[in-house]
Design an enzyme around this catalytic site. Structure first.
Site, mmCIF file in Angstrom:
data_model
loop_
_atom_site.group_PDB
_atom_site.id
_atom_site.type_symbol
_atom_site.label_atom_id
_atom_site.label_comp_id
_atom_site.label_asym_id
_atom_site.label_seq_id
_atom_site.Cartn_x
_atom_site.Cartn_y
_atom_site.Cartn_z
ATOM 1 N N PRO A 1 0.681 -1.188 0.130
ATOM 2 C CA PRO A 1 0.252 -0.092 -0.508
ATOM 3 C C PRO A 1 0.995 1.316 -0.060
ATOM 4 O O PRO A 1 1.740 1.117 1.166
ATOM 5 C CB PRO A 1 -0.687 -0.367 1.396
ATOM 6 N N CYS A 2 0.243 2.271 0.092
ATOM 7 C CA CYS A 2 1.476 3.656 -0.796
ATOM 8 C C CYS A 2 0.701 4.634 -0.094
ATOM 9 O O CYS A 2 1.395 6.249 -0.194
ATOM 10 C CB CYS A 2 1.563 3.601 -2.924
ATOM 11 N N GLN A 3 -0.631 4.685 0.641
ATOM 12 C CA GLN A 3 -1.739 5.895 0.971
ATOM 13 C C GLN A 3 -0.514 6.444 2.080
ATOM 14 O O GLN A 3 -0.334 7.776 2.903
ATOM 15 C CB GLN A 3 -3.010 5.240 1.659
ATOM 16 N N GLY A 4 0.723 5.819 2.652
ATOM 17 C CA GLY A 4 1.511 6.840 3.965
ATOM 18 C C GLY A 4 1.658 7.551 3.176
ATOM 19 O O GLY A 4 3.606 7.953 3.939
#
Length: 560
Positions: free
Chosen positions: A85-88
């Site tokens: 995941p890249c949301q961070g």
């Protein structure tokens, strides 16, 4: 079939989700999954139902992939795949008032897993924006050795903490000390309750509703703030917020409430970010408070981190990266995915990205994917969707894509969201290609700021075109092209090119989310086939009468 093309290569699947990426690899008939790593229990159930692996090969925490015990159990691995995941990344969470997210560490864990398992090749996929310079890591203590060893480029960056009007003398001393930060930081539930009130400051009805809903927490917070002794600026502003809350609950005085709580809300956000910096051991060169309060840090781009480490001579990968359009590979949606592909330099001195061959005028359409399901009424009950309904064989005239997806005489997961009267009014008013913004003002009243609503909300799909990127279409309220209802889980799965025999598990929202998070198997299959062009040309020597093993003693399997 040559002996060489009988080989099955082994996969380790990180951040596996429901398994769209690995399922595409399996569809080639040339790969097998050794292990999958996925935290979500419903996604695990889906993965286990649709992939030929034992439950003992499913791990919850990707951290387990870094253990010597797991490495020994897995043996040689041919390919590591996954979509962390890249949301961070540093630009992604500002609206949620976070400076850093734990998701930052997931890309790093992917890279560390590749180094640890030392596969022949790897594939990392993510959203197309991953290529942007704005996707960066803030440099932490743990990164310093990697930066030095691999020469990872870094850039001066800033983390904004607080507007100038709320900066006070001694603030840098507080945010430099974790104990001091914790002293002034509220409990999460207290902050969240007051923040809901503050967020609704532009709508009096919603503001009052939030105050009523969170009355118990807010009255307790008000008493706590008023009882704290001291003249520190943070304490003073907290006392002001507590007094405003008491005046509202005791005397219904709402004028000036939001202005009174604003300083405390912003100060709490500042303290929360400062604690994140401490907890994540972000390297802060200095804090400046001449204007706004800012932490001066270093950052590195995600791609520089990945390529600097994995392309290093000591690790031995050659890498290619770029954006792939799922539509050009046969998916009926305009989904853009960023992929980073790597292969050992002793196998190939360079690797190219696969190239989609389908031109725009020949893109598969929504009708190609779901047209044959028009007459099949979806249920709104997840239990019925899990049982499925008989649909028989594929009807005459079905599209080539529809025929490939219609591989079961039982249709599972044909479940949609129940339609409220208000939603039905909206559905009837929206034509193909239109969305929420096409509605008359009187049909937008349930949204506090309708102008900021995304164009994907209440989108009615166009039958004769590819869809946009499939996300959680339940949350987006995507509408069927010709029926006045929400798109079903199965219809969304068809747009993602999951065949009907692939069954999703879990709650209704969990199934919608699994579909939205997935990589279209048709894209994954093309990538897998592309990898075979490199893996199959390796020099091989006979290991036994049953098959071939390469010079690295791969335990890749053969068809039997």
């Amino acid at each position: 079939m040559s002996e060489r093309t009988k080989i099955k290569y082994s996969i380790v699947d990180l951040f596996a989700g429901a398994g769209g990426l690995s399922f595409g690899f399996l569809q080639t008939g040339r790969f097998m999954v050794k292990a999958a790593f996925e935290m979500n229990r419903f996604a695990q159930q889906t993965y286990l139902r649709n992939h030929a692996i034992e439950e003992s090969c499913m791990y919850s925490d990707v951290e387990d992939a870094l253990s010597e015990e797991t490495k020994k159990k897995l043996g040689h691995v041919d390919i590591v795949i996954g979509g962390p995941p890249c949301q961070g990344f540093s630009n992604a969470n500002r609206q949620k008032n976070h400076a850093i997210s734990l998701n930052n560490s997931l890309v790093k864990k992917f890279v560390k897993t590749v180094l640890h398992l030392d596969p022949k090749a790897f594939l990392m996929e993510n959203v197309s924006m991953l290529q942007s310079e704005i996707h960066r890591f803030f440099v932490a203590d743990e990164d310093m050795s990697d930066i030095e060893q691999y020469g990872i480029p870094t850039t001066d960056s800033q983390i904004h903490l607080l507007e100038m009007e709320f900066v006070f003398k001694g603030i840098t001393e507080i945010i430099s000390d974790a104990n001091m930060i914790s002293r002034y930081l509220w409990e999460d539930e207290s902050y969240l309750a007051l923040n809901v009130v503050f967020k609704n400051r532009g709508n009096m009805d919603k503001l009052r509703a939030a105050l009523i809903k969170h009355r118990r927490k807010l009255t307790a917070l008000a008493k706590e703030l008023l009882d704290i002794e001291g003249e520190n600026y943070i304490i003073q502003q907290g006392r002001q917020a507590g007094d405003a809350l008491e005046r509202y609950f005791n005397y219904d005085e709402i004028d000036g409430l939001c202005e009174a709580i604003r300083p405390s809300i912003l100060l709490q956000r500042m303290l929360s970010k400062a604690l994140e910096i401490k907890n994540n051991r972000i390297v802060v060169e200095r804090f400046s408070d001449e204007g706004d309060l800012v932490a001066h840090v270093k950052s590195m781009s995600v791609l520089d981190y990945i390529t600097s480490i994995l392309e290093a001579d000591c690790n031995g990968y050659t890498i290619s990266k770029g954006v792939l359009s799922a539509a050009t590979f046969g998916a009926p949606q305009k989904r853009m995915r960023y992929v980073v592909m790597g292969i050992k330099k002793h196998i190939a001195d360079h690797i190219e990205l696969p190239v989609g061959t389908i031109k725009e005028e020949n893109f598969k359409t929504v009708h190609d994917a779901i047209g044959d399901l028009e007459a099949v009424e979806p249920t709104t009950r997840i239990e019925e969707g899990n049982i499925g309904v008989p649909i028989g064989t594929a009807p005459d005239g079905i599209s080539e894509l529809g025929l490939s997806l219609h591989d079961s005489t039982i249709l599972y997961n044909h479940v949609s969201t129940a339609t409220t009267e208000r939603a039905l009014e909206r559905f009837k008013a929206i034509r193909q290609g239109q969305n929420f913004h096409s509605l008359k003002p009187e049909l937008k009243t349930t949204y506090s700021d309708s102008e900021r609503t995304q164009n994907t909300i209440y989108l009615r799909l166009i039958y004769d075109e590819p869809s946009g990127t499939v996300v959680n279409v339940r949350k987006s309220m995507w509408i069927h092209p010709i029926h006045d209802r929400a798109l079903s889980i199965r219809e969304a799965a068809r747009l993602q090119t999951f065949p009907d025999s692939f069954v999703f598990c879990g709650t209704k929202d969990a199934q919608y989310q699994q579909v939205g998070n997935a990589v279209p198997p048709i894209l994954a299959k093309s990538i897998a086939t592309h990898f075979l062009e490199y893996l199959d040309v390796q020099p091989q020597h006979v290991h036994s009468v049953h098959g071939y093993i390469d010079d690295n003693q791969s335990n890749s399997l053969l068809f039997v």
